[in-house]
Write an enzyme that holds these catalytic residues in place. Structure first.
Site, PDB file in Angstrom:
ATOM      1  N   ASN A 119       0.830  -1.203   0.000  1.00 43.03           N
ATOM      2  CA  ASN A 119       0.000   0.000   0.000  1.00 43.03           C
ATOM      3  C   ASN A 119       0.866   1.254   0.000  1.00 43.03           C
ATOM      4  OD1 ASN A 119      -2.525  -1.426   0.190  1.00 43.03           O
ATOM      5  ND2 ASN A 119      -2.029  -1.845   2.335  1.00 43.03           N
ATOM      6  N   CYS A 178      -5.243  -8.009  -4.001  1.00 42.32           N
ATOM      7  CA  CYS A 178      -5.906  -6.869  -4.641  1.00 42.32           C
ATOM      8  C   CYS A 178      -6.508  -7.355  -5.945  1.00 42.32           C
ATOM      9  CB  CYS A 178      -4.922  -5.737  -4.890  1.00 42.32           C
ATOM     10  SG  CYS A 178      -5.655  -4.359  -5.797  1.00 42.32           S
ATOM     11  N   GLY A 179      -7.813  -7.285  -6.051  1.00 39.63           N
ATOM     12  CA  GLY A 179      -8.496  -7.774  -7.242  1.00 39.63           C
ATOM     13  C   GLY A 179      -8.191  -6.937  -8.471  1.00 39.63           C
ATOM     14  N   ASN A 180      -8.195  -5.608  -8.334  1.00 39.00           N
ATOM     15  CA  ASN A 180      -7.897  -4.748  -9.475  1.00 39.00           C
ATOM     16  C   ASN A 180      -6.478  -4.969  -9.973  1.00 39.00           C
ATOM     17  OD1 ASN A 180     -10.417  -3.337  -9.722  1.00 39.00           O
ATOM     18  ND2 ASN A 180      -9.873  -2.156  -7.909  1.00 39.00           N
ATOM     19  N   ASN A 229      -8.519 -10.540   2.300  1.00 38.86           N
ATOM     20  CA  ASN A 229      -8.218  -9.402   3.160  1.00 38.86           C
ATOM     21  C   ASN A 229      -9.532  -8.933   3.775  1.00 38.86           C
ATOM     22  OD1 ASN A 229      -9.352  -8.282   0.893  1.00 38.86           O
ATOM     23  ND2 ASN A 229      -7.674  -6.903   0.420  1.00 38.86           N
ATOM     24  N   HIS A 231     -12.807  -6.912   5.074  1.00 35.41           N
ATOM     25  CA  HIS A 231     -13.681  -5.819   4.639  1.00 35.41           C
ATOM     26  C   HIS A 231     -14.868  -5.700   5.590  1.00 35.41           C
ATOM     27  CE1 HIS A 231     -11.873  -4.953   0.673  1.00 35.41           C
ATOM     28  NE2 HIS A 231     -11.493  -6.207   0.751  1.00 35.41           N
ATOM     29  N   ASN A 289     -10.459  -2.804   5.650  1.00 37.60           N
ATOM     30  CA  ASN A 289     -10.987  -2.027   4.532  1.00 37.60           C
ATOM     31  C   ASN A 289     -12.468  -1.757   4.800  1.00 37.60           C
ATOM     32  OD1 ASN A 289      -8.607  -2.355   2.529  1.00 37.60           O
ATOM     33  ND2 ASN A 289      -9.044  -4.447   3.170  1.00 37.60           N
ATOM     34  N   GLU A 297      -9.600   2.153   1.616  1.00 39.03           N
ATOM     35  CA  GLU A 297      -8.697   1.003   1.631  1.00 39.03           C
ATOM     36  C   GLU A 297      -7.697   1.115   2.769  1.00 39.03           C
ATOM     37  OE1 GLU A 297      -7.135  -1.129  -1.687  1.00 39.03           O
ATOM     38  OE2 GLU A 297      -8.170   0.204  -3.092  1.00 39.03           O
ATOM     39  N   ARG A 298      -7.528   0.001   3.455  1.00 42.18           N
ATOM     40  CA  ARG A 298      -6.562  -0.093   4.534  1.00 42.18           C
ATOM     41  C   ARG A 298      -5.161   0.265   4.010  1.00 42.18           C
ATOM     42  NH1 ARG A 298      -5.484  -6.015   7.133  1.00 42.18           N
ATOM     43  NH2 ARG A 298      -5.134  -6.403   4.920  1.00 42.18           N
ATOM     44  N   CYS A 315     -11.897  -0.759  -5.575  1.00 46.28           N
ATOM     45  CA  CYS A 315     -11.232  -1.840  -4.858  1.00 46.28           C
ATOM     46  C   CYS A 315     -11.898  -3.142  -5.288  1.00 46.28           C
ATOM     47  CB  CYS A 315     -11.352  -1.640  -3.349  1.00 46.28           C
ATOM     48  SG  CYS A 315     -10.680  -3.013  -2.369  1.00 46.28           S
ATOM     49  N   GLY A 316     -11.127  -4.032  -5.916  1.00 44.71           N
ATOM     50  CA  GLY A 316     -11.700  -5.284  -6.417  1.00 44.71           C
ATOM     51  C   GLY A 316     -12.212  -6.184  -5.321  1.00 44.71           C
ATOM     52  N   THR A 317     -11.390  -6.392  -4.285  1.00 46.44           N
ATOM     53  CA  THR A 317     -11.854  -7.233  -3.175  1.00 46.44           C
ATOM     54  C   THR A 317     -13.004  -6.553  -2.449  1.00 46.44           C
ATOM     55  OG1 THR A 317     -10.101  -6.304  -1.762  1.00 46.44           O
ATOM     56  CG2 THR A 317      -9.655  -8.430  -2.835  1.00 46.44           C
ATOM     57  N   GLY A 318     -12.980  -5.209  -2.405  1.00 46.97           N
ATOM     58  CA  GLY A 318     -14.076  -4.474  -1.778  1.00 46.97           C
ATOM     59  C   GLY A 318     -15.377  -4.626  -2.543  1.00 46.97           C
TER      60      GLY A 318
END
Length: 277
Positions: A73, A82-84, A158, A160, A189, A207-208, A216-219
């Site tokens: 980060n 990170c998905g993105n 991660n 959320h 996150n 994002e954390r 945020c992909g995972t978000g």
């Protein structure tokens, strides 16, 4: 006293996925000995390249994967996934000639993710990432599943915390507070989400380690899962973030979450890196 530091040029590529921008370095060619320090310096939008963080592409530690990803980060902390960034790596590897596979196994700190590249000619137009199963229960890393704010906890490799609210713009006021809430020892996150009249889900992300980001992909995955769990949406959702829209499917057949979206090259260049020897 001898100065053991040596400067060299590192080639980097700037990419973004739905506005979530990172600096990508292929460490197969350009090793980085202190990525946390580099992430802090290079992510600075006034004195560096400017980004949400630094992503390292490398060789995997297992024959089950084709390549590896590490992500740092903007504050230097290392993220698990990170998905993105994973979508961007798929585009980078294919279009830069590092692989001719349209299905890539990517090793991350949260497991091996499968990237399915959607190709038109020689261009990767979008990437679908198998984000594996969401984690909804307490475990040793993510405690607890609930804290203030009437949110829903979802781990996508991660942590959320998704809060459904009419006021998604409170992300700037409450994001930092909730990231550092004592309920989240590893920090968290934070997503503020609202279901729109057309069924899409407007989401803003804190994002954390990076603060407010464009996406945020995972978000997005965590938001879609939380929407299903709370009866707000079906298993396929459009998640509309500041920087773009991702399609998220929480598939009933295997309980995996699939994320589909674009990846974009921005620019590339060289930057000085001071190596310790």
């Amino acid at each position: 006293m001898t100065n053991n530091k040596q400067s060299r040029k590192i080639h980097f590529t700037k990419m973004h996925g739905a506005g979530n921008d990172y600096i990508y370095v292929n460490t197969i060619e350009y090793p980085i000995s202190d990525p946390a320090r580099a992430a802090i310096a290079w992510s600075d939008r006034h004195k560096g390249i400017g980004s949400d963080g630094l992503v390292l592409i490398g060789t995997p530690s297992t024959p089950d994967a084709d390549f590896s990803m590490r992500i740092f980060n903007a504050d230097g902390s290392e993220a698990m996934m990170c998905g993105n960034a994973s979508r961007c790596i798929g585009k980078y590897l294919f279009e830069c000639g590092w692989t001719d596979k349209t299905e890539i196994k990517l090793e991350t700190l949260s497991g091996i993710k499968t990237l399915q590249l959607h190709i038109e000619g020689k261009v990767v137009t979008s990437v679908t990432v198998d984000m594996l199963e969401p984690v909804l229960e307490n475990d040793a890393q993510f405690i607890p599943t609930r804290c203030s704010g009437n949110g829903t906890f979802v781990s996508m490799g991660n942590p959320h915390y998704v809060i459904f609210t009419d006021d998604v713009d409170q992300v700037g006021e409450r994001g930092h507070v909730l990231e550092h809430h004592p309920a989240f020892p590893q920090r968290c996150n934070i997503e503020f989400a609202r279901v729109e009249a057309d069924g899409s889900i407007r989401t803003r992300v804190w994002e954390r380690g990076s603060g407010i980001t464009q996406a945020c992909g995972t978000g997005a995955c965590a938001t879609a899962v939380a929407a299903v769990l709370t009866g707000r949406a079906p298993r396929i959702s459009l998640i509309v973030m500041d920087g773009g829209t991702l399609t998220i499917e929480w598939r009933e057949s295997d309980n995996h979450v699939y994320m589909t979206g674009p990846a974009t090259f921005v620019f590339e260049g060289e930057i000085e890196y001071e190596n310790d020897h």
